[in-house]
Design a protein around this motif. Sequence first.
Motif, PDB file in Angstrom:
ATOM      1  N   ARG A 199      -5.664   8.730  38.327  1.00 50.11           N
ATOM      2  CA  ARG A 199      -4.549   7.948  37.825  1.00 50.11           C
ATOM      3  C   ARG A 199      -3.282   8.298  38.605  1.00 50.11           C
ATOM      4  NH1 ARG A 199      -2.795   9.197  32.038  1.00 50.11           N
ATOM      5  NH2 ARG A 199      -1.017   7.986  32.775  1.00 50.11           N
ATOM      6  N   THR A 200      -2.198   7.616  38.286  1.00 45.23           N
ATOM      7  CA  THR A 200      -0.907   7.906  38.900  1.00 45.23           C
ATOM      8  C   THR A 200      -0.233   9.065  38.173  1.00 45.23           C
ATOM      9  OG1 THR A 200      -0.613   5.606  39.550  1.00 45.23           O
ATOM     10  CG2 THR A 200       1.366   6.981  39.458  1.00 45.23           C
ATOM     11  N   LEU A 201       0.268  10.021  38.943  1.00 46.80           N
ATOM     12  CA  LEU A 201       1.019  11.150  38.395  1.00 46.80           C
ATOM     13  C   LEU A 201       2.396  11.218  39.054  1.00 46.80           C
ATOM     14  CD1 LEU A 201      -1.645  14.026  38.440  1.00 46.80           C
ATOM     15  CD2 LEU A 201      -0.886  12.735  36.441  1.00 46.80           C
ATOM     16  N   GLU A 202       3.329  11.829  38.350  1.00 42.03           N
ATOM     17  CA  GLU A 202       4.626  12.145  38.961  1.00 42.03           C
ATOM     18  C   GLU A 202       4.546  13.545  39.558  1.00 42.03           C
ATOM     19  OE1 GLU A 202       7.968  11.738  36.428  1.00 42.03           O
ATOM     20  OE2 GLU A 202       7.726   9.569  36.156  1.00 42.03           O
ATOM     21  N   LEU A 203       4.884  13.669  40.823  1.00 46.45           N
ATOM     22  CA  LEU A 203       4.848  14.960  41.509  1.00 46.45           C
ATOM     23  C   LEU A 203       6.225  15.298  42.054  1.00 46.45           C
ATOM     24  CD1 LEU A 203       1.545  14.650  43.605  1.00 46.45           C
ATOM     25  CD2 LEU A 203       1.827  15.555  41.295  1.00 46.45           C
ATOM     26  N   ALA A 204       6.573  16.574  41.980  1.00 49.48           N
ATOM     27  CA  ALA A 204       7.845  17.062  42.529  1.00 49.48           C
ATOM     28  C   ALA A 204       7.566  18.339  43.305  1.00 49.48           C
ATOM     29  CB  ALA A 204       8.861  17.315  41.423  1.00 49.48           C
ATOM     30  N   PRO A 216      14.131  19.456  43.516  1.00 46.82           N
ATOM     31  CA  PRO A 216      12.793  18.897  43.759  1.00 46.82           C
ATOM     32  C   PRO A 216      12.814  17.692  44.685  1.00 46.82           C
ATOM     33  CG  PRO A 216      13.609  18.096  41.669  1.00 46.82           C
ATOM     34  CD  PRO A 216      14.667  19.027  42.200  1.00 46.82           C
ATOM     35  N   VAL A 217      11.720  17.513  45.406  1.00 53.24           N
ATOM     36  CA  VAL A 217      11.527  16.343  46.259  1.00 53.24           C
ATOM     37  C   VAL A 217      10.357  15.545  45.704  1.00 53.24           C
ATOM     38  CG1 VAL A 217      10.954  15.526  48.568  1.00 53.24           C
ATOM     39  CG2 VAL A 217      12.389  17.561  48.285  1.00 53.24           C
ATOM     40  N   PRO A 218      10.591  14.316  45.252  1.00 52.64           N
ATOM     41  CA  PRO A 218       9.476  13.506  44.729  1.00 52.64           C
ATOM     42  C   PRO A 218       8.473  13.202  45.847  1.00 52.64           C
ATOM     43  CG  PRO A 218      11.612  12.594  44.082  1.00 52.64           C
ATOM     44  CD  PRO A 218      11.880  13.619  45.131  1.00 52.64           C
ATOM     45  N   ILE A 219       7.196  13.328  45.544  1.00 52.06           N
ATOM     46  CA  ILE A 219       6.146  12.984  46.494  1.00 52.06           C
ATOM     47  C   ILE A 219       5.048  12.228  45.747  1.00 52.06           C
ATOM     48  CG2 ILE A 219       6.576  14.936  48.033  1.00 52.06           C
ATOM     49  CD1 ILE A 219       4.206  16.367  46.739  1.00 52.06           C
ATOM     50  N   ILE A 220       4.167  11.613  46.511  1.00 54.89           N
ATOM     51  CA  ILE A 220       3.005  10.953  45.915  1.00 54.89           C
ATOM     52  C   ILE A 220       1.789  11.819  46.215  1.00 54.89           C
ATOM     53  CG2 ILE A 220       4.009   8.660  46.087  1.00 54.89           C
ATOM     54  CD1 ILE A 220       2.290   8.185  48.559  1.00 54.89           C
ATOM     55  N   PHE A 251       9.945  24.358  31.348  1.00 57.89           N
ATOM     56  CA  PHE A 251       8.731  24.678  32.102  1.00 57.89           C
ATOM     57  C   PHE A 251       9.051  25.071  33.542  1.00 57.89           C
ATOM     58  CE2 PHE A 251       4.757  23.095  34.325  1.00 57.89           C
ATOM     59  CZ  PHE A 251       3.953  24.142  33.899  1.00 57.89           C
ATOM     60  N   THR A 252       9.919  24.328  34.185  1.00 57.34           N
ATOM     61  CA  THR A 252      10.178  24.576  35.607  1.00 57.34           C
ATOM     62  C   THR A 252      10.861  25.918  35.859  1.00 57.34           C
ATOM     63  OG1 THR A 252      12.287  23.378  35.509  1.00 57.34           O
ATOM     64  CG2 THR A 252      10.323  22.112  36.115  1.00 57.34           C
ATOM     65  N   VAL A 253      11.783  26.312  34.989  1.00 56.94           N
ATOM     66  CA  VAL A 253      12.541  27.553  35.234  1.00 56.94           C
ATOM     67  C   VAL A 253      11.637  28.784  35.244  1.00 56.94           C
ATOM     68  CG1 VAL A 253      14.325  29.092  34.318  1.00 56.94           C
ATOM     69  CG2 VAL A 253      14.742  26.623  34.439  1.00 56.94           C
ATOM     70  N   PRO A 254      10.824  29.041  34.201  1.00 60.18           N
ATOM     71  CA  PRO A 254       9.953  30.222  34.251  1.00 60.18           C
ATOM     72  C   PRO A 254       8.873  30.122  35.329  1.00 60.18           C
ATOM     73  CG  PRO A 254       9.492  28.933  32.286  1.00 60.18           C
ATOM     74  CD  PRO A 254      10.724  28.365  32.888  1.00 60.18           C
ATOM     75  N   VAL A 255       8.407  28.914  35.626  1.00 57.92           N
ATOM     76  CA  VAL A 255       7.387  28.770  36.671  1.00 57.92           C
ATOM     77  C   VAL A 255       7.969  29.127  38.033  1.00 57.92           C
ATOM     78  CG1 VAL A 255       6.014  27.091  37.957  1.00 57.92           C
ATOM     79  CG2 VAL A 255       5.953  27.105  35.463  1.00 57.92           C
ATOM     80  N   LEU A 256       9.134  28.621  38.357  1.00 55.64           N
ATOM     81  CA  LEU A 256       9.749  28.926  39.652  1.00 55.64           C
ATOM     82  C   LEU A 256      10.067  30.408  39.770  1.00 55.64           C
ATOM     83  CD1 LEU A 256      12.104  25.841  40.095  1.00 55.64           C
ATOM     84  CD2 LEU A 256       9.966  26.319  41.311  1.00 55.64           C
TER      85      LEU A 256
END
Length: 354
Positions: A199-204, A216-220, A251-256
């Motif tokens: 399926r289609t996902l949003e990726l950064a 973040p840079v959006p990518i496919i 989510f992004t802050v602790p992951v990074l």
Amino acid sequence: MTLSAKRRRRLRQLGGAMLLSLGTAVFSGAVSMVIDGQVKGGSLRWGYLAGFLIAGLLLSGGGAWLLATIRTGVGIALAATDGAGFVERYQDEAEAFLRFGAGVFTAQTALQVPVEKRSDLLQLRKSLLAGIRTLTHVEGEATTVGLLYQGRPQVGFHVGRWLNQASRRVDLYADMRDGDAVSHLRAVRLGAALRTPPRTLELALYRRENDAFTGPVPIIPAEAGGAVSDLSGTPMSLAVTLNSAVDDAGFTVPVLASALGEGAMAVVFAALPAPAGAPDSPTRELGPTTEEWESTVSALVAVAKRLPAAPGLLYLKVPAAIPVALGRFLHDGGWTPMRFDPASRSYSRFEAPR
């Protein structure tokens, strides 16, 4: 009243046997007509004879089909508990799955194993595989194993690594109780390969520069590998959230922060696209269909396999069935699930014991 899977199987066996018996009796009648005609010397009634033969063929064929197409499955409710979880909730989910499974599986059981540290995975693996062997021994004709997993994502990933059942397909179930009639969904079928297209996902994408990540840079998905091809062979991370936006700071802050400490050179965040008509909605939700769940797993597996990571670190904020599916299809790809500590809001590797 809904019939249980065992009762349906018995009725199918009884019906098949009765049809075979009737078909045999009808064939016998046709043979008797031929013999009677030969003895008495009269002409055969070809119309009656043809009718008997066709009826016998239909009855015997129907009975044989009923018996040959009997399909049975067994079910397991597996809970990997820890001190931070709620045992009562796991028990409630196991009981609900067993009630649901009475109409689906001919044999089922529930397992609950504490998993606090990596070494506990050994007992979990032993208990799970022993449970599958016992059920499939009891039901030797079982062609599928239905599994409801409840527990932490990092543990579920390792559970998926153990589910390479060559002789039987494993179906992962999800608890869908929200007031609707359907309590559980067959979410992902763990065959030799996923058959549902991604399926289609949003990726950064975040890339490391000096001692910080930029983005973040959006990518496919198709660009995931090319965007980090110059970092091939370095540590990378794939962070997946299926209940919030791709840029959710919680989510992004602790992951990074964790990826920085692990020496990762790139982090790809993946999330479901925003609901139609609500592009700014902060929440995301998987739909209640097998296609929705399988296509999501297909997309995540495709992205992970495109990343030239060595090693790959997985950060997962997803429903319980998803890590199990990822573990099944990424077990040989060098990916390590990360464990989240809610007290310190930090992550650590959760590798299998050697």
